[in-house]
Design a protein around this motif. Structure first.
Motif, PDB file in Angstrom:
ATOM      1  N   LYS A 264      38.130  76.205  62.477  1.00 46.36           N
ATOM      2  CA  LYS A 264      36.857  76.892  62.029  1.00 46.36           C
ATOM      3  C   LYS A 264      36.890  78.228  62.655  1.00 46.36           C
ATOM      4  N   LEU A 265      37.679  78.252  63.755  1.00 45.76           N
ATOM      5  CA  LEU A 265      37.671  79.398  64.477  1.00 45.76           C
ATOM      6  C   LEU A 265      38.508  80.345  63.575  1.00 45.76           C
ATOM      7  N   ARG A 266      39.556  80.244  63.021  1.00 42.70           N
ATOM      8  CA  ARG A 266      40.392  80.842  62.096  1.00 42.70           C
ATOM      9  C   ARG A 266      39.488  81.370  60.926  1.00 42.70           C
ATOM     10  N   ALA A 267      38.651  80.420  60.172  1.00 41.05           N
ATOM     11  CA  ALA A 267      37.523  80.616  59.258  1.00 41.05           C
ATOM     12  C   ALA A 267      36.825  81.686  59.667  1.00 41.05           C
ATOM     13  N   TYR A 268      36.282  81.640  60.785  1.00 46.39           N
ATOM     14  CA  TYR A 268      35.258  82.720  61.352  1.00 46.39           C
ATOM     15  C   TYR A 268      36.032  83.968  61.457  1.00 46.39           C
TER      16      TYR A 268
ATOM     17  N   GLN B 226      36.131  85.772  58.148  1.00 41.79           N
ATOM     18  CA  GLN B 226      35.140  86.261  57.812  1.00 41.79           C
ATOM     19  C   GLN B 226      34.598  87.515  58.363  1.00 41.79           C
ATOM     20  N   HIS B 227      34.527  87.242  59.775  1.00 42.99           N
ATOM     21  CA  HIS B 227      33.905  88.398  60.589  1.00 42.99           C
ATOM     22  C   HIS B 227      34.966  89.164  61.321  1.00 42.99           C
ATOM     23  N   GLY B 228      36.164  88.972  61.138  1.00 44.99           N
ATOM     24  CA  GLY B 228      37.063  89.811  61.608  1.00 44.99           C
ATOM     25  C   GLY B 228      37.124  89.985  63.357  1.00 44.99           C
TER      26      GLY B 228
ATOM     27  N   GLU C  54      51.260  75.160  73.396  1.00 45.23           N
ATOM     28  CA  GLU C  54      51.408  74.947  71.971  1.00 45.23           C
ATOM     29  C   GLU C  54      49.909  75.672  71.553  1.00 45.23           C
ATOM     30  N   ARG C  55      48.850  75.360  72.012  1.00 39.59           N
ATOM     31  CA  ARG C  55      47.680  75.931  71.736  1.00 39.59           C
ATOM     32  C   ARG C  55      47.450  77.202  71.978  1.00 39.59           C
ATOM     33  N   GLU C  56      47.946  77.513  73.050  1.00 38.55           N
ATOM     34  CA  GLU C  56      47.897  79.187  73.273  1.00 38.55           C
ATOM     35  C   GLU C  56      48.717  79.793  72.361  1.00 38.55           C
TER      36      GLU C  56
ATOM     37  N   ILE D 110      46.588  84.114  65.890  1.00 38.73           N
ATOM     38  CA  ILE D 110      45.447  84.446  64.903  1.00 38.73           C
ATOM     39  C   ILE D 110      44.701  85.527  65.464  1.00 38.73           C
ATOM     40  N   GLY D 111      45.232  86.086  66.784  1.00 36.60           N
ATOM     41  CA  GLY D 111      44.503  87.353  67.366  1.00 36.60           C
ATOM     42  C   GLY D 111      43.516  86.928  68.392  1.00 36.60           C
ATOM     43  N   PHE D 112      43.438  85.776  68.652  1.00 31.37           N
ATOM     44  CA  PHE D 112      42.055  85.312  69.726  1.00 31.37           C
ATOM     45  C   PHE D 112      42.279  86.214  71.051  1.00 31.37           C
ATOM     46  N   VAL D 113      41.236  86.619  71.328  1.00 29.97           N
ATOM     47  CA  VAL D 113      40.932  87.432  72.531  1.00 29.97           C
ATOM     48  C   VAL D 113      40.861  86.547  73.709  1.00 29.97           C
ATOM     49  N   PHE D 114      41.819  86.610  74.656  1.00 29.88           N
ATOM     50  CA  PHE D 114      41.337  85.679  75.631  1.00 29.88           C
ATOM     51  C   PHE D 114      40.604  86.356  76.827  1.00 29.88           C
ATOM     52  N   GLN D 115      40.695  87.644  76.934  1.00 23.53           N
ATOM     53  CA  GLN D 115      39.990  88.312  78.140  1.00 23.53           C
ATOM     54  C   GLN D 115      38.959  88.967  77.448  1.00 23.53           C
ATOM     55  N   ALA D 116      37.703  88.198  77.427  1.00 19.90           N
ATOM     56  CA  ALA D 116      36.617  88.952  76.985  1.00 19.90           C
ATOM     57  C   ALA D 116      35.605  89.655  77.568  1.00 19.90           C
ATOM     58  N   GLY D 117      36.109  89.704  78.767  1.00 22.74           N
ATOM     59  CA  GLY D 117      35.226  90.334  79.644  1.00 22.74           C
ATOM     60  C   GLY D 117      35.738  90.433  81.143  1.00 22.74           C
TER      61      GLY D 117
END
Length: 255
Positions: A134-138, A141-143, A184-186, A192-199
């Motif tokens: 679901k994260l990948r799909a989001y 769609q939203h970039g 493995e999850r990391e 997919i480019g997930f941002v771990f440090q959001a703030g």
């Protein structure tokens, strides 16, 4: 064995035995040796002392066998009574978490619920892989990653960042490290480019200050939990308390 009180021959006897059973639960009037032996013999036969509770407990066991979990929704259409009963259990448990007494959730009933595996949340646990897709799909769609206020993915996103920060700080649970689950999850999240440090993150000094008042290790808290469980007869430590179990309650809530 659920003998109704209206039974012509056994009704009065059943009612009397249930009264003795309730006396034993309340602990206000000790039972004699003969009375205790009667209760034990009836228990070995499967006699339903707590009729309403035990009937619903049997329904819960059947529900778990069919669904694979005990998270009965409030509006469970096949059996609305079971859904309502499960909600009562959750509400009473919430009262206990707030430090309020519960006349319904006795230690004996909590033990029975723990044996069945009753879950005090009505939400069904969704596998990590499903959330990831679901994260990948989001993102497609939203970039970008969903905000932490997102109703479906927000809390899950926060948890991934929390685990990442724990690993960076060297505080990630040993079980996750040894099994390789988080690595493995990391890797999947990185792909997919997930941002771990959001703030902005707290400095090491700030974290040390926050942890200064909590000196016990995870293993020490686990030992405290085992002692608490043996003392109370069930594993449900109130997560909100002003007493001596306040820190233990916080630890339980964080697990």
């Amino acid at each position: 064995m659920n003998v109704p009180t209206s039974h012509k021959i056994l009704g009065h006897f059943s009612n009397r035995m249930r009264q003795l059973y309730n006396r034993r639960l309340e602990g206000n009037q000790p039972l004699s040796k003969v009375q205790r032996e009667k209760i034990q013999r009836l228990e070995s036969m499967g006699f339903a002392f707590d009729r309403h509770f035990d009937v619903n407990l049997q329904k819960l066991e059947a529900y778990k066998k069919e669904k694979g979990h005990c998270k009965v929704p409030v509006k469970y259409m096949p059996d609305r009574a079971l859904g309502s009963w499960a909600e009562v259990i959750r509400l009473e448990h919430n009262r206990m978490n707030r430090g309020e007494p519960s006349n319904y959730l006795t230690a004996d009933r909590l033990r029975k619920l723990a044996t069945v595996g009753f879950n005090f949340s009505s939400q069904v646990m969704i596998p990590w892989e499903v959330k990831f897709e679901k994260l990948r799909a989001y993102r497609a769609q939203h970039g970008r990653d969903p905000p932490t206020s997102h109703p479906e993915l927000g809390s899950w996103v926060r948890k991934q960042r929390y685990c990442y920060n724990q690993k960076s700080d060297g505080t990630l649970r040993a079980a996750s490290i040894l099994s390789g689950t988080w690595d493995e999850r990391e890797e999947k999240l990185h792909d997919i480019g997930f941002v771990f440090q959001a703030g902005p993150r707290l400095s090491a000094e700030a974290k040390a200050t926050m942890r200064a008042g909590i000196k016990k290790s995870w293993d020490d808290r686990l030992a405290d939990f085992v002692v608490w469980k043996e003392r109370h007869g069930h594993p449900y430590v109130p997560t909100v308390s002003d007493g001596e179990d306040k820190l233990l309650g916080r630890w339980v809530a964080a697990q």
